[in-house]
Design a protein around this motif. Structure first.
Motif, PDB file in Angstrom:
ATOM      1  N   HIS A 136      28.919  32.398  37.238  1.00 32.55           N
ATOM      2  CA  HIS A 136      30.162  32.160  36.506  1.00 32.55           C
ATOM      3  C   HIS A 136      30.684  33.411  35.809  1.00 32.55           C
ATOM      4  N   THR A 137      30.191  34.580  36.191  1.00 33.12           N
ATOM      5  CA  THR A 137      30.776  35.833  35.700  1.00 33.12           C
ATOM      6  C   THR A 137      32.182  35.964  36.270  1.00 33.12           C
ATOM      7  N   PRO A 138      33.182  36.300  35.445  1.00 36.91           N
ATOM      8  CA  PRO A 138      34.540  36.474  35.978  1.00 36.91           C
ATOM      9  C   PRO A 138      34.564  37.437  37.166  1.00 36.91           C
ATOM     10  N   ARG A 139      35.429  37.157  38.130  1.00 32.86           N
ATOM     11  CA  ARG A 139      35.467  37.905  39.380  1.00 32.86           C
ATOM     12  C   ARG A 139      35.585  39.412  39.159  1.00 32.86           C
ATOM     13  N   LEU A 140      36.424  39.833  38.211  1.00 33.32           N
ATOM     14  CA  LEU A 140      36.631  41.263  37.993  1.00 33.32           C
ATOM     15  C   LEU A 140      35.384  41.951  37.449  1.00 33.32           C
ATOM     16  N   LEU A 141      34.518  41.191  36.795  1.00 33.89           N
ATOM     17  CA  LEU A 141      33.309  41.774  36.211  1.00 33.89           C
ATOM     18  C   LEU A 141      32.100  41.708  37.144  1.00 33.89           C
TER      19      LEU A 141
ATOM     20  N   PRO B  54      31.453  43.097  40.123  1.00 40.71           N
ATOM     21  CA  PRO B  54      30.932  44.388  40.602  1.00 40.71           C
ATOM     22  C   PRO B  54      30.153  45.142  39.529  1.00 40.71           C
ATOM     23  N   VAL B  55      30.599  45.048  38.273  1.00 39.00           N
ATOM     24  CA  VAL B  55      29.886  45.714  37.176  1.00 39.00           C
ATOM     25  C   VAL B  55      28.508  45.073  36.994  1.00 39.00           C
ATOM     26  N   ARG B  56      28.484  43.737  36.994  1.00 39.53           N
ATOM     27  CA  ARG B  56      27.217  43.017  36.877  1.00 39.53           C
ATOM     28  C   ARG B  56      26.241  43.445  37.969  1.00 39.53           C
ATOM     29  N   ASP B  57      26.716  43.469  39.206  1.00 37.97           N
ATOM     30  CA  ASP B  57      25.831  43.791  40.319  1.00 37.97           C
ATOM     31  C   ASP B  57      25.371  45.246  40.273  1.00 37.97           C
ATOM     32  N   PHE B  58      26.225  46.134  39.790  1.00 38.68           N
ATOM     33  CA  PHE B  58      25.804  47.537  39.642  1.00 38.68           C
ATOM     34  C   PHE B  58      24.671  47.635  38.623  1.00 38.68           C
ATOM     35  N   VAL B  59      24.792  46.900  37.527  1.00 39.46           N
ATOM     36  CA  VAL B  59      23.737  46.914  36.503  1.00 39.46           C
ATOM     37  C   VAL B  59      22.439  46.363  37.084  1.00 39.46           C
ATOM     38  N   PHE B  60      22.521  45.260  37.827  1.00 41.11           N
ATOM     39  CA  PHE B  60      21.322  44.671  38.417  1.00 41.11           C
ATOM     40  C   PHE B  60      20.662  45.609  39.429  1.00 41.11           C
ATOM     41  N   ASP B  61      21.484  46.318  40.208  1.00 41.59           N
ATOM     42  CA  ASP B  61      20.953  47.162  41.281  1.00 41.59           C
ATOM     43  C   ASP B  61      20.447  48.520  40.810  1.00 41.59           C
TER      44      ASP B  61
END
Length: 404
Positions: free
Chosen positions: A364-369, A371-378
């Motif tokens: 449920h992370t907003p769509r625009l965020l 890519p940022v979330r996934d960059f942090v995870f990766d």
């Protein structure tokens, strides 16, 4: 000559609900020396799902309450990955625990029917009464009275509510509390028809931008196989997909091998869907002679893979708390039940919150965020700290508390 103190009389314990929480509570209370009856509303105690993962603490509790845990499930190492296979976090368990519980010392993959069969086999004859519909509960300082739909009654010194997320016992004690929708659903399946290479003894919890796609080895009645599941955001009021397996296979297609192949080799009879929800948190579980265990106290999302495990632990601990206790003593019973629940509430609330938070973060992370979330995870140790390091610490803590 000093007289030898007599042991307390056998008390009467009623358990409402014949799932893992109820059976564990009954077995533990029986070991504590009390007369125990389980009341199950269905015609048989039946599993409410197909796939299952347990952690070492509930396995230890099961063994201590007399359940046969030999060759129960497949132990494995657990990793979080993205859908392309990049490792984001690894659950690192104490090597000493790994020696006892197998490689990884984390997940143990199995199917729910075998857990039920083994717990049922451990119950003394006559303890489980099925097709029992309780429609009202009363208590006073002397006893708890169960009123059944057929007009009969049953008195007990202690009532343990193990009757699930829609618990009558919880409602009796604390009134109705609203269900909290996670706005997620899961579709899970299992297969033994695997004829391609799969990393053995490894559980993978994978995520694409919008879907969780995961798998773990299982062992079921001496057979080795695999369970898998896909999880996505959904309107809980929406009509389910007409073809669950086809929908699951499409979601699994967002991931690298072996998840698509596992879904492809699964038959429709071995697939199940459920909507994720809970009821929030209770500040207190017990009142008078009545307490709660399992989903009745702390329904949780499978995002923590710990719902059944926490239920089994609750049952173990409440039974142990009743050892040596005169159940006719109202004050002693009330104080003991509050003592049982205090550490359990802290532990289970943490797990419920973590499961809910993870579900919201991944789906449920907003769509625009995203890519940022996934960059942090990766590219950062964030997920390792949140899930990879936290789970082993909780495993160690719970294992240290479960003992004879």
């Amino acid at each position: 000559m000093t007289p030898t103190p007599s042991s307390p009389p056998r008390g009467r314990v009623a358990v409402l609900g014949g799932g893992p929480a109820g059976m564990a509570a009954a077995l533990s209370a029986h070991q504590a020396g009390h007369e125990v009856v389980i009341f199950e509303r269905y015609r048989e105690a039946r599993p409410a799902g197909n796939v299952l993962n347990l952690w070492p603490p509930p396995l230890k509790a099961l063994k201590l309450i007399g359940v046969d845990t030999e060759d129960l499930g497949s132990p494995c190492l657990s990793e979080f990955r993205n859908n392309r296979g990049k490792v984001r976090a690894r659950v690192k368990v104490d090597p000493e625990i790994e020696k006892i519980y197998g490689r990884g010392g984390g997940f143990v993959g199995l199917l729910r029917p075998e857990l039920y069969e083994r717990m049922l086999a451990a119950l003394p004859s006559g303890m489980l009464r099925t097709d029992q519909n309780v429609d009202r509960i009363e208590q006073d300082d002397r006893a708890v009275t169960l009123h059944f739909a057929d007009g009969s009654t049953f008195e007990a010194d202690v009532l343990i509510g193990a009757d699930g997320i829609n618990s009558l016992v919880r409602t009796t004690l604390w009134g109705d509390t609203p269900i909290r929708e996670h706005r997620l659903h899961a579709i899970a399946g299992f297969t033994f028809d695997v004829d391609f290479p799969v990393e053995a003894e490894l559980s993978v919890i994978g995520h694409s931008r919008r879907v969780q796609g995961s798998y773990t080895p299982i062992r079921y009645k001496g057979r080795d196989g695999w369970q898998w599941w896909v999880l996505e955001a959904v309107d809980p009021q929406a009509t389910p997909p007409p073809d669950l397996l086809a929908h699951a296979r499409a979601l699994a297609g967002e991931f690298i091998s072996p998840l698509p192949e596992l879904a492809a080799t699964t038959t429709p009879d071995n697939v199940q869907r459920w909507v994720l929800r809970d009821r929030g948190y209770l500040k207190q579980w017990s009142k008078g002679r009545i307490t709660l265990v399992g989903d009745a106290a702390h329904a949780t999302s499978p995002y923590a893979a710990y719902g059944a495990g926490m239920a089994i632990e609750d049952g173990y601990f409440v039974g142990r708390a009743l050892r040596g206790l005169d159940l006719t003593d109202q004050n002693a019973v009330e104080a003991t039940l509050l003592t049982y629940e205090a550490p359990r509430r802290k532990h289970t609330t943490f797990q419920v919150r973590l499961a809910y938070m993870n579900g919201q973060m991944f789906h449920h992370t907003p769509r625009l965020l995203q890519p940022v979330r996934d960059f942090v995870f990766d590219h950062t140790p964030f997920l390792q700290k949140v899930v990879g390091d936290t789970s082993p610490a909780e495993i160690n803590r719970q294992l240290s508390l479960i003992n004879d």
